[in-house]
Design an enzyme around this catalytic site. Structure first.
Site, PDB file in Angstrom:
ATOM      1  N   ASP A  28       0.868  -1.169   0.000  1.00  0.00           N
ATOM      2  CA  ASP A  28       0.000   0.000   0.000  1.00  0.00           C
ATOM      3  C   ASP A  28       0.912   1.228   0.000  1.00  0.00           C
ATOM      4  OD1 ASP A  28      -2.104   1.732   0.052  1.00  0.00           O
ATOM      5  OD2 ASP A  28      -3.082   0.878   1.814  1.00  0.00           O
TER       6      ASP A  28
HETATM    7  C1  BGC Z   1      -4.915   3.326   0.018  1.00  0.00           C
HETATM    8  C2  BGC Z   1      -5.035   2.301  -1.091  1.00  0.00           C
HETATM    9  C3  BGC Z   1      -4.918   2.993  -2.414  1.00  0.00           C
HETATM   10  C4  BGC Z   1      -3.595   3.736  -2.454  1.00  0.00           C
HETATM   11  C5  BGC Z   1      -3.347   4.448  -3.765  1.00  0.00           C
HETATM   12  C6  BGC Z   1      -3.694   4.183  -0.120  1.00  0.00           C
HETATM   13  O1  BGC Z   1      -3.713   5.247   0.783  1.00  0.00           O
HETATM   14  O2  BGC Z   1      -4.906   2.670   1.277  1.00  0.00           O
HETATM   15  O3  BGC Z   1      -6.264   1.622  -0.985  1.00  0.00           O
HETATM   16  O4  BGC Z   1      -5.040   2.080  -3.452  1.00  0.00           O
HETATM   17  O5  BGC Z   1      -3.576   4.686  -1.416  1.00  0.00           O
HETATM   18  O6  BGC Z   1      -4.132   5.566  -3.887  1.00  0.00           O
END
Ligand code: BGC
Length: 738
Positions: free
Chosen positions: A283
């Site tokens: 993530d």
């Molecule tokens: C989120 C993810 C997301 C990623 C990209 C993160 O803060 O937890 O779910 O895909 O950002 O935007």
């Protein structure tokens, strides 16, 4: 041989010739091997490092101090302006990785990165789960994949399948509820739909990212058996059904280790036991090391942390990381690209989008996912209800959506509710799509006198409601990534508004646009409650159709609605500080803390069963405009468990029932083991058989490292909701393990 052939081709021909030759090799494994072997070490390392796909500096506006340093960049050349970007390796025909969020449509956070770029906005994934309809989930994925592809994205960061353990979690609207079978089936089907359009999908956030509070630091603590039987089972089922090209590991720690460097999660379970062939991406900001993470099983580092993978080449040269591990990580990415068809059918921006057809999918999900929680007869609106007062919730303008990285800027326009917001919070303020329930209701009921009151003054609204045949109060609660709700209630005095209107006119309908359960202190005062979640692009017409009875409600709750927080396994959210809530969690500094899970594998309704607690509304509950009777149960044991029964529409209208089979292995709580979504005409009967999914009959034996099915008597019931026990029986399993 094949390798030598392709290698030779690559050395002597142009990219197009090499790409064409590769395309003739049908097996994705062989094609991926050939492509990866043709890459240099630098090129292999290159595909493992994702950069932000947009740069805030490109906006040309002063940036608030809360924006991290890693985000103070210009948009990289070639990037489309989205969550993530990895440049192409053109020499070997590996396209750029263009990553977009998320499950609810092609995201465009705040709408300011790709200015004016709108997309079809699906209802909350909770609504999709509430349909209990994997085919519809697949159609939603198909729509989303088609749109991503047409906008040039080849990776969709979709597939949120974290179980609802905390009904105040600000991200539950992105997930599919509390049950591993339902969540796994729905999300897996959606992933399959996305990938059918040659766009890789993730499943996320692996695993146990059950609350947003302290998401970057908290340590989720759960023993292995419980983990395997709950949250991991949801992932296992989703992966099995959807075959996602990538798994995104979560921010949190799990039993002491960061999820993105957990040998247990990534190495043992995912890549070992499940033999997962795709790649693991972190993530955004969830990676915390280089060698330990790679060793555990992380393949690709995402933006906003480290960057640890910048040191990868040096680590290989020092012998800390083997070149084989780098090759394996790159191979997994390239393999998924081949397996999903990304290479053969490359996504390009500017493709055609059938907006009407896509809006229709969004409407179908909204219609099938709305849950009628209570109805004393006020719905569907009678033809004699001529004077209708619609109150509050910006119902004159549109419908609410959930906030954070999954935010879609819907076709047809939007407005943001900036109440109490400034700085970056104002940019990320709750978004309402311009799909007005009031306008839609007026269109369906031209015969009625329909007035609107904004709900700002409860006394005024109540006085107006007194003179109406029916009052419909729209109540909204914004939820967003990065922060949990203070309490399961309605903000902005809406509880008081509903209580006042309900007291003035018992023929009051409440339409809830929320991404979580809420308490309903006014429940006995109102005639009906319709849970509309965040209903997406066509939320307005969908709500109006259900209210008027043009379509009968058919959704069922994918999560338990508690009667109070005291009933929850964690009455207070661990680490929660009401004064430290920041959008996306940005800048919310908190010391590490533990999140215990006393409920173990008994998530949601199973916890309520264990505690003999009565919820406000049970998992699986949902009414419609007719009634159903269950009779003549025959249960079968032996190798597996199944239940056959007769379902009869005993009411006056056609309607859809979601019959649910719950099974308890000896000494355990009941688990949803299967269901049937059945539409019947008035008076019609049908014999229905539900076969229990074998994965729900087994329990995990940690010592043996295997699933076991206990021999003996399994208690089962079929009915309308968890705990409803309309038909009860026992079935004996003859075998004692698998
Ligand atoms: C989120 C993810 C997301 C990623 C990209 C993160 O803060 O937890 O779910 O895909 O950002 O935007």
């Amino acid at each position: 041989m094949l390798k030598r052939f392709v290698g030779l081709l690559l050395m002597t021909s142009t990219l197009t010739t090499a790409g064409a030759a590769l395309a003739q090799v049908s097996d994705p494994d062989a094609r991926a091997r050939a492509m990866v072997d043709a890459m240099t070490l630098d090129e292999q390392i290159g595909v493992l490092r994702t950069q932000a796909g947009f740069g805030l500096l490109s906006l040309g506006v002063p940036l608030p101090a809360s924006i991290p340093e890693s985000m103070r960049k210009a948009t990289p050349p070639g990037a489309l302006g989205s969550a993530g970007y990895v440049p192409a390796v053109e020499r070997v025909g590996m396209p750029a990785q263009q990553m977009s969020d998320a499950s609810l449509g092609v995201g465009n956070l705040g709408g300011f990165i790709r200015r004016g770029d709108e997309a079809t906005s699906l209802p909350a994934t909770l609504a999709l789960a509430a349909t209990f309809d994997p085919e519809l989930a697949r159609a939603a994925g198909d729509m989303l994949g088609a749109e991503a592809h047409a906008k040039g994205f080849n990776i969709q960061l979709a597939g949120g399948v974290n179980l609802t353990r905390e009904p105040r979690n600000g991200r539950n609207f992105e997930y599919a509820g509390e049950d591993p079978l339902l969540a796994g089936q729905i999300v897996g089907a959606q992933v399959a739909g996305i990938q059918g359009r040659h766009v890789v999908s993730t499943v996320k956030h692996f695993a146990l990212n059950a609350q947003e509070t302290g998401r970057f630091v908290h340590d989720a603590q759960l023993d292995e058996a419980a983990l395997r039987e709950s949250d991991l089972l949801a992932f296992e089922i989703a992966i099995d059904r959807g075959r996602p090209g990538s798994v995104m590991c979560a921010y949190n720690r799990i039993n002491g280790d960061y999820a993105c460097e957990s040998q247990f999660l990534l190495g043992k379970v995912l890549k070992g036991d499940w033999q997962y062939p795709g790649w693991v991406m972190s993530d955004w900001g969830a990676s915390h090391s280089l060698a330990p993470a790679l060793k555990a099983g992380l393949d690709q580092e995402s933006p906003q942390d480290g960057p640890y993978f910048d040191g990868l080449k040096a680590a290989v040269e020092r012998g800390e990381v083997s070149p084989e591990r780098v090759r394996d990580a790159a191979y997994r990415i390239v393999r998924s690209f081949h397996a999903v068809g990304v290479i053969d059918d490359p996504a390009k921006p500017g493709g055609a989008i059938d907006k009407d057809a896509h809006a229709e999918v969004a409407e179908r999900v909204a219609l099938s996912g709305m849950v009628l929680l209570k109805n004393d007869g006020v719905l569907p609106l009678a033809a004699t209800a001529r004077k209708i007062l619609v109150i509050g919730g910006f119902a004159d303008k549109g419908v609410l959506s959930g906030g954070g990285s999954s935010q879609v800027m819907p076709y047809g326009g939007h407005f943001t509710d900036r109440r109490g917001r400034d700085g970056i919070a104002a940019i990320l303020a709750p978004v309402y799509g311009l799909s007005s329930p009031l306008a839609a209701l007026k269109a369906l009921r031209p015969d009625a006198d329909i007035q609107f009151d904004d709900g700002g003054d409860p006394a005024r609204a109540a006085a107006l409601a007194k003179g109406a045949d029916v009052a419909i109060v729209f109540a909204t609660r914004p939820e967003e990534e990065g922060m949990d709700a203070i309490a399961p209630d309605l903000p902005y005095g809406q509880d008081a508004l509903i209580a006042a209107v309900g007291a003035a006119n018992p023929r009051t309908v409440v339409v809830l646009e929320t991404g979580n359960p809420i308490l309903m202190p006014w429940l006995s005062k109102v005639g009906a409650v319709l849970q509309a979640w965040y209903p997406g692009q066509r939320g307005g017409p969908a709500i109006a159709k259900v209210l008027t009875g043009e379509v009968s409600p058919s959704g069922r709750l994918p999560m338990t609605f508690p009667a109070g927080v005291a009933q929850l396994p964690r009455p207070a959210i661990p680490g929660f500080d009401p004064n430290n809530r920041k959008p996306l969690g940005l800048g919310a500094k908190v010391a590490p803390f533990a999140v215990p899970f006393p409920e173990g594998a008994d998530v949601g309704y199973r916890w309520f069963e264990r505690r003999k607690a009565k919820p406000l509304f049970a998992f699986g509950h949902g009414l419609t405009y007719t009634t159903f009777g269950y009779s003549k149960l025959a249960a079968k044991g032996g190798e597996g468990v199944s239940a056959t029964f007769t379902l009869t529409n005993t009411g006056p209208r056609e309607g859809t029932e979601v019959a649910q089979l719950y099974v308890a292995p000896p000494g355990r709580t009941h688990r949803l083991a299967g269901w049937a979504r059945v539409t019947l005409k008035p008076g019609e009967s049908r014999q229905v058989t539900i076969v229990a999914d074998p994965r729900l009959l087994a329990s995990y034996d940690v010592k043996a490292g295997a699933w076991r099915r206990a021999g003996g008597s399994y208690d089962l019931y079929v009915g309308k909701a968890a705990g409803s026990r309309d038909l009860v029986a026992k079935a004996s399993l003859t075998e004692g393990g698998r």
